[in-house]
Motif scaffolding. Structure first.
Motif, PDB file in Angstrom:
ATOM      1  N   UNK A  74      46.926  13.538 -28.545  1.00 63.90           N
ATOM      2  CA  UNK A  74      46.513  14.916 -28.812  1.00 63.90           C
ATOM      3  C   UNK A  74      46.348  15.697 -27.508  1.00 63.90           C
ATOM      4  N   UNK A  75      45.691  15.084 -26.529  1.00 63.76           N
ATOM      5  CA  UNK A  75      45.429  15.741 -25.245  1.00 63.76           C
ATOM      6  C   UNK A  75      46.732  16.083 -24.533  1.00 63.76           C
ATOM      7  N   UNK A  76      47.649  15.142 -24.486  1.00 63.93           N
ATOM      8  CA  UNK A  76      48.919  15.395 -23.801  1.00 63.93           C
ATOM      9  C   UNK A  76      49.752  16.447 -24.529  1.00 63.93           C
ATOM     10  N   UNK A  77      49.707  16.447 -25.853  1.00 61.24           N
ATOM     11  CA  UNK A  77      50.500  17.410 -26.620  1.00 61.24           C
ATOM     12  C   UNK A  77      50.055  18.843 -26.363  1.00 61.24           C
ATOM     13  N   UNK A  78      48.739  19.092 -26.426  1.00 64.74           N
ATOM     14  CA  UNK A  78      48.297  20.479 -26.251  1.00 64.74           C
ATOM     15  C   UNK A  78      48.412  20.912 -24.792  1.00 64.74           C
ATOM     16  N   UNK A 103      40.282  11.111 -20.078  1.00 65.83           N
ATOM     17  CA  UNK A 103      41.548  11.318 -20.788  1.00 65.83           C
ATOM     18  C   UNK A 103      42.218  12.606 -20.331  1.00 65.83           C
ATOM     19  N   UNK A 104      41.440  13.682 -20.217  1.00 67.04           N
ATOM     20  CA  UNK A 104      41.996  14.964 -19.781  1.00 67.04           C
ATOM     21  C   UNK A 104      42.482  14.880 -18.340  1.00 67.04           C
ATOM     22  N   UNK A 105      41.684  14.275 -17.470  1.00 71.58           N
ATOM     23  CA  UNK A 105      42.077  14.150 -16.061  1.00 71.58           C
ATOM     24  C   UNK A 105      43.366  13.366 -15.892  1.00 71.58           C
ATOM     25  N   UNK A 109      47.191  14.805 -14.608  1.00 68.13           N
ATOM     26  CA  UNK A 109      47.922  14.155 -13.522  1.00 68.13           C
ATOM     27  C   UNK A 109      49.326  13.760 -13.957  1.00 68.13           C
ATOM     28  N   UNK A 110      49.447  13.194 -15.151  1.00 65.20           N
ATOM     29  CA  UNK A 110      50.760  12.757 -15.637  1.00 65.20           C
ATOM     30  C   UNK A 110      51.713  13.938 -15.848  1.00 65.20           C
ATOM     31  N   UNK A 111      51.166  15.102 -16.207  1.00 65.12           N
ATOM     32  CA  UNK A 111      51.995  16.269 -16.486  1.00 65.12           C
ATOM     33  C   UNK A 111      52.311  17.099 -15.243  1.00 65.12           C
ATOM     34  N   UNK A 148      51.133  23.534 -10.492  1.00 68.70           N
ATOM     35  CA  UNK A 148      51.987  22.769  -9.591  1.00 68.70           C
ATOM     36  C   UNK A 148      51.184  22.193  -8.420  1.00 68.70           C
ATOM     37  N   UNK A 149      51.687  21.108  -7.890  1.00 74.12           N
ATOM     38  CA  UNK A 149      51.050  20.481  -6.748  1.00 74.12           C
ATOM     39  C   UNK A 149      51.080  21.364  -5.507  1.00 74.12           C
TER      40      UNK A 149
END
Length: 265
Positions: A74-78, A103-105, A109-111, A148-149
């Motif tokens: 859910x977190x990654x989708x939104x 989970x959000x952190x 990072x993954x996105x 962006x980084x």
């Protein structure tokens, strides 16, 4: 584009009914700032204290967790849907507790987001801990990240310093929870305070910027945005809370109109 649930007369306050994952890909304009207060999934049939009385922690089906894997998905989708509509220079604030902070952190990072700060909001009036088996929960955390980084983001450093008595503002903010004057139209069960959103809006956006809240609730984000001459888009799955948002917007506009009349008279 899905039909707008509400568009204010000044066109600076737009609401959409539905899941942000479905709605956001259809929004044409890119946003400058995002504030998100996603479900913490804490509706577990427990109890807390509200207004001095014992009350259920259950807020609705939207706050119930199936399992940990489903919350990660859910977190990654939104977040992915939100990232798609952010300008390259945009930043996002995500409200968390210890239950979803990690989970959000990790998802940010993954996105590809770059975390800038984790602000700790220390509440001046938290509810007591009923079990008396651990410390009273008196804080929430807000992750601030840019898209962006390596791309610059906006930060009104001087304003934050000036309202902090000329000193650099730290990442611990002692601010009250929601006041009674913020609930004249009703109250969302996880409503955030205007004092918190005012600071976030002023710190990380400029006048006429477009601010998005994918979990609008009672649209405190939108009220703060419009108060400081920013535009606002909010999405939510509940007509009840969107109607509460509309009431608050109309209340804000009426107050500003009265102030304008007094100034001009």
């Amino acid at each position: 584009m899905d039909k707008v649930y509400y568009n204010s007369p000044d066109s600076n306050f737009q609401l959409y009914l539905g899941n942000c994952v479905d709605i956001l890909p259809k929004i044409n304009e890119k946003v400058d700032l995002v504030f998100a207060d996603p479900p913490y999934f804490l509706s577990n049939d427990g109890f807390t204290i509200k207004a001095g009385k014992v009350a259920s922690v259950n807020k609705g089906d939207w706050d119930k967790k199936e399992n940990h894997l489903s919350t990660i998905q859910f977190t990654e989708q939104w977040l992915e849907a939100v990232r798609h509509v952010m300008k390259d220079s945009a930043t996002i604030w995500v409200s968390c507790t210890m239950h979803n902070l990690f989970d959000v952190g990790s998802a940010l990072q993954r996105l590809g987001f770059k975390t800038l700060n984790i602000v700790t909001w220390q509440k001046t009036n938290p509810p007591p801990n009923l079990s008396c088996r651990y410390f009273t929960h008196s804080t929430e955390h807000i992750i601030w990240a840019r898209k962006h980084q390596n791309k610059a983001h906006y930060f009104n450093y001087e304003l934050m310093k000036s309202i902090n008595q000329g000193k650099q503002m730290k990442d611990v903010w002692t601010l009250p929870a929601v006041s009674k004057k913020e609930t004249t139209c009703g109250k969302h069960p996880t409503q955030k305070s205007l004092s918190l959103l005012n600071r976030i809006i002023l710190a990380s956006s400029q006048e006429d910027d477009l601010v998005l809240d994918p979990f609008a609730g009672s649209s405190t984000t939108g009220i703060a945005a419009n108060t400081h001459n920013r535009r606002y888009i909010g999405t939510d799955i509940s007509p009840e809370f969107l109607n509460l948002s509309i009431c608050r917007k109309k209340e804000l506009d009426a107050t500003r109109q009265q102030q304008s009349i007094l100034i001009s008279s």
